[in-house]
Write an enzyme that holds these catalytic residues in place. Sequence first.
Site, mmCIF file in Angstrom:
data_model
loop_
_atom_site.group_PDB
_atom_site.id
_atom_site.type_symbol
_atom_site.label_atom_id
_atom_site.label_comp_id
_atom_site.label_asym_id
_atom_site.label_seq_id
_atom_site.Cartn_x
_atom_site.Cartn_y
_atom_site.Cartn_z
ATOM 1 N N GLY A 10 0.830 -1.163 0.164
ATOM 2 C CA GLY A 10 0.091 -0.043 0.082
ATOM 3 C C GLY A 10 0.893 1.286 0.217
ATOM 4 N NE ARG A 34 -6.236 -1.338 -5.598
ATOM 5 C CZ ARG A 34 -7.529 -0.667 -5.442
ATOM 6 N NH1 ARG A 34 -8.521 -1.394 -4.980
ATOM 7 N NH2 ARG A 34 -7.591 0.711 -5.309
ATOM 8 C CB THR A 35 -2.368 0.990 -8.943
ATOM 9 O OG1 THR A 35 -3.738 0.909 -8.616
ATOM 10 C CG2 THR A 35 -2.323 1.597 -10.323
ATOM 11 C CB SER A 129 -0.295 9.498 15.072
ATOM 12 O OG SER A 129 -0.669 11.117 14.855
ATOM 13 N N GLY A 131 0.803 11.935 10.214
ATOM 14 C CA GLY A 131 0.692 12.265 8.785
ATOM 15 C C GLY A 131 1.755 12.028 7.895
ATOM 16 C CE LYS A 184 -3.573 7.892 14.418
ATOM 17 N NZ LYS A 184 -4.090 7.858 13.016
ATOM 18 C CG HIS A 187 -3.644 10.523 18.634
ATOM 19 N ND1 HIS A 187 -4.154 11.017 17.297
ATOM 20 C CD2 HIS A 187 -2.377 11.091 18.595
ATOM 21 C CE1 HIS A 187 -3.222 11.577 16.737
ATOM 22 N NE2 HIS A 187 -2.129 11.836 17.805
ATOM 23 C CG ASN A 188 -7.230 9.914 14.848
ATOM 24 O OD1 ASN A 188 -5.760 9.879 15.354
ATOM 25 N ND2 ASN A 188 -7.545 9.612 13.836
ATOM 26 C CD GLU A 191 -5.824 14.624 14.431
ATOM 27 O OE1 GLU A 191 -5.161 13.716 14.775
ATOM 28 O OE2 GLU A 191 -6.264 14.832 13.373
ATOM 29 C CE LYS A 262 -9.355 10.609 4.785
ATOM 30 N NZ LYS A 262 -7.842 10.387 4.382
ATOM 31 N NE ARG A 289 -13.032 17.690 12.400
ATOM 32 C CZ ARG A 289 -12.030 17.099 12.188
ATOM 33 N NH1 ARG A 289 -11.761 16.330 11.137
ATOM 34 N NH2 ARG A 289 -10.757 17.413 13.050
ATOM 35 N NE ARG A 447 -34.613 7.212 34.196
ATOM 36 C CZ ARG A 447 -34.378 6.135 34.950
ATOM 37 N NH1 ARG A 447 -33.998 6.319 36.340
ATOM 38 N NH2 ARG A 447 -34.131 4.968 34.282
HETATM 39 N N1 LIG Z 1 -2.742 10.182 5.281
HETATM 40 C C1 LIG Z 1 -2.662 10.409 6.764
HETATM 41 O O1 LIG Z 1 -2.124 11.403 7.189
HETATM 42 C C2 LIG Z 1 -2.809 9.208 7.799
HETATM 43 C C3 LIG Z 1 -2.306 9.300 8.992
HETATM 44 C C4 LIG Z 1 -2.509 8.282 9.745
HETATM 45 C C5 LIG Z 1 -3.166 7.095 9.434
HETATM 46 N N2 LIG Z 1 -3.412 7.149 8.036
HETATM 47 C C6 LIG Z 1 -4.114 5.718 7.630
HETATM 48 O O2 LIG Z 1 -2.993 4.954 6.949
HETATM 49 C C7 LIG Z 1 -3.781 4.015 5.998
HETATM 50 C C8 LIG Z 1 -2.955 4.577 4.825
HETATM 51 O O3 LIG Z 1 -3.366 6.053 4.327
HETATM 52 P P1 LIG Z 1 -2.850 6.871 3.033
HETATM 53 O O4 LIG Z 1 -3.453 8.287 3.401
HETATM 54 O O5 LIG Z 1 -1.439 6.575 2.958
HETATM 55 O O6 LIG Z 1 -3.609 5.920 1.921
HETATM 56 P P2 LIG Z 1 -5.326 5.607 1.756
HETATM 57 O O7 LIG Z 1 -5.452 6.587 0.564
HETATM 58 O O8 LIG Z 1 -6.124 5.507 2.804
HETATM 59 O O9 LIG Z 1 -4.992 4.379 0.825
HETATM 60 C C9 LIG Z 1 -4.380 4.104 -0.512
HETATM 61 C C10 LIG Z 1 -3.561 3.156 -0.454
HETATM 62 O O10 LIG Z 1 -4.478 1.992 -0.471
HETATM 63 C C11 LIG Z 1 -4.439 0.890 -1.465
HETATM 64 N N3 LIG Z 1 -5.761 0.194 -1.442
HETATM 65 C C12 LIG Z 1 -6.987 0.777 -1.327
HETATM 66 N N4 LIG Z 1 -7.921 -0.079 -1.722
HETATM 67 C C13 LIG Z 1 -7.224 -1.295 -1.712
HETATM 68 C C14 LIG Z 1 -7.514 -2.748 -2.132
HETATM 69 N N5 LIG Z 1 -8.888 -2.853 -2.099
HETATM 70 N N6 LIG Z 1 -6.679 -3.570 -2.206
HETATM 71 C C15 LIG Z 1 -5.518 -3.335 -2.147
HETATM 72 N N7 LIG Z 1 -5.068 -1.976 -2.039
HETATM 73 C C16 LIG Z 1 -5.797 -0.965 -1.748
HETATM 74 C C17 LIG Z 1 -4.400 1.741 -2.440
HETATM 75 O O11 LIG Z 1 -3.616 1.239 -3.559
HETATM 76 P P3 LIG Z 1 -4.079 1.880 -5.124
HETATM 77 O O12 LIG Z 1 -2.799 2.732 -5.532
HETATM 78 O O13 LIG Z 1 -4.009 0.647 -6.059
HETATM 79 O O14 LIG Z 1 -5.311 2.628 -5.086
HETATM 80 C C18 LIG Z 1 -3.077 2.569 -1.734
HETATM 81 O O15 LIG Z 1 -2.008 2.101 -1.827
HETATM 82 C C19 LIG Z 1 -5.128 4.408 5.936
HETATM 83 O O16 LIG Z 1 -5.877 3.370 7.065
HETATM 84 C C20 LIG Z 1 -5.251 5.912 6.666
HETATM 85 O O17 LIG Z 1 -6.618 6.215 7.476
HETATM 86 C C21 LIG Z 1 -3.394 7.969 7.174
#
Ligand SMILES: NC(=O)c1ccc[n+]([C@@H]2O[C@H](COP(=O)([O-])OP(=O)(O)OC[C@H]3O[C@@H](n4cnc5c(N)ncnc54)[C@H](OP(=O)(O)O)[C@@H]3O)[C@@H](O)[C@H]2O)c1
Length: 474
Positions: A10, A34-35, A129, A131, A184, A187-188, A191, A262, A289, A447
């Site tokens: 991922g 995946r892609t 956590s 980002g 986590k 934590h959120n 936040e 989210k 929100r 009540r």
């Molecule tokens: N962004 C942040 O700041 C942050 C902070 C803390 C935690 N997180 C958490 O960390 C995780 C990753 O977050 P992110 O922001 O990096 O990415 P994301 O947008 O949540 O996920 C993107 C990734 O998931 C893959 N994916 C989605 N559906 C899939 C499926 N059915 N099968 C296989 N792969 C699949 C995508 O592959 P493709 O390229 O093929 O689409 C891509 O690699 C999430 O759970 C998110 O909530 C994010």
Amino acid sequence: MSTQDIALVGLGVMGQNLVRNMERNGYRVSVFNRTAAVTERFMNDHGQGTSIQAYYGLRDLVAALERPRKILLMVKAGAPVDAVATELGPLLEAGDILIDGGNSHFGDTGRRVEQWARLGIHFLGVGISGGEEGALRGPSIMPGGDRDAYRQVEPIFQAIAAKAGDGAPCVAYLGPAGAGHYTKMVHNGIEYAVIQLIAEVYDFLHQGLGLPCSSLAEVFASWNRGELASYLVEITADVLSRIDPETGSPLVEVILDQAEQKGTGRWTVQDALDLGVPIPTISAGVEARSLSALRDQRLEAARIFGGPALAAPGEAKRHLEASRRALRASVVCAYAQGMALLQAASHTYAFGLELAEAARIWRAGCIIRADLLEDVRAAYATQPVIHNLIFFPKFRAILQEAQADWRQVLETMIRLGLPAPALSASLAYFDAYRSARLPANVIQALRDYFGAHTYRRLDREGTFHTEWTEGEPL
Ligand SMILES: NC(=O)c1ccc[n+]([C@@H]2O[C@H](COP(=O)([O-])OP(=O)(O)OC[C@H]3O[C@@H](n4cnc5c(N)ncnc54)[C@H](OP(=O)(O)O)[C@@H]3O)[C@@H](O)[C@H]2O)c1
């Protein structure tokens, strides 16, 4: 040949930066996405001249790993985690370790831990956590699941985690099942609350009292040098000082006032309701929100309803210190509510969470990092079962000192017609907590009146019911 230390599946924002962090710390990382085009782009941008190896099939990815295999999933939370894990399953063997580093719901993680344990495969649910920047430079890492499996990945996590001021890595085993993802989630939730509190103080001083964004940026920067020192206050100063190159106005002024979410904030509130733990500041952050999202309705209501005039420019300076104290006290309430929820959850779900450890690993790398967390850590280290942070002398003093200013800020906001859901929820939480007598006696009486639910008395033991329609009126 099996040479790679860990695989990551991922390559989203978090995945890419975690891979680079692990590689920088000397780990041989394999990647899969995946892609395929995403993998290619990542390798072109960041893979050249490194030990990172890209794979375009899961079989090859797994085959290249040293045993026990460690595979970190950084895919979208929910069904994708199960989909990827199910594809990986037949390629794994007993003792291998699947790690979900996304924002999964703790209930899903508990289920996955059990499901994979039946096949002899360890499943760790790990909250991460910080980002994009945190993932690259050092996040706060909140692991849960099988303790022995965690020990096998601990060196990697310790290497890539943020380091607090005392040099300690911001990672600690938190407990079985979904303990890491629960932490986590809370934590959120905190936040959400702190962001909403900051937004309300901005609204008060800017919209309410006319302080320009440039001055307000300086105010937040100065607060960040004092007791309010924290990542969110620090970046608020940056955000408020940024000018939009197209319009020349502060960028924040041209950003649409509709907040998105989210789901982790909502989960926090949902579980707190289930456990009966009051977290009104966090709830206010989530609900604010949702209300902001009703923009069309708000615009219509704004046309219909008048309100008080906002104060004359120049008034803000009088309210700066009071605002700082109100914000600080409200932030303490938000952390107090989050910690109380963790405490209750640890009891209900048998997580065995050490709250001092949770606070310790939030001190750096994560979004809610703040100087105050060292005091939270110290509080729980000396008294692991304090009912609420507000009882601890350090926080007691903050709340006590803030009382008059806190009320004055809220009085002024109410007079100006400015919504302050999180600031007022915090003060109401504090006021309710310090009330020797709450009006719950009336609730019990009502009540009993309509439902014969009975009540207890202050002056006698036992359970009582009154035939309310038959008695003598006062
Ligand atoms: N962004 C942040 O700041 C942050 C902070 C803390 C935690 N997180 C958490 O960390 C995780 C990753 O977050 P992110 O922001 O990096 O990415 P994301 O947008 O949540 O996920 C993107 C990734 O998931 C893959 N994916 C989605 N559906 C899939 C499926 N059915 N099968 C296989 N792969 C699949 C995508 O592959 P493709 O390229 O093929 O689409 C891509 O690699 C999430 O759970 C998110 O909530 C994010």
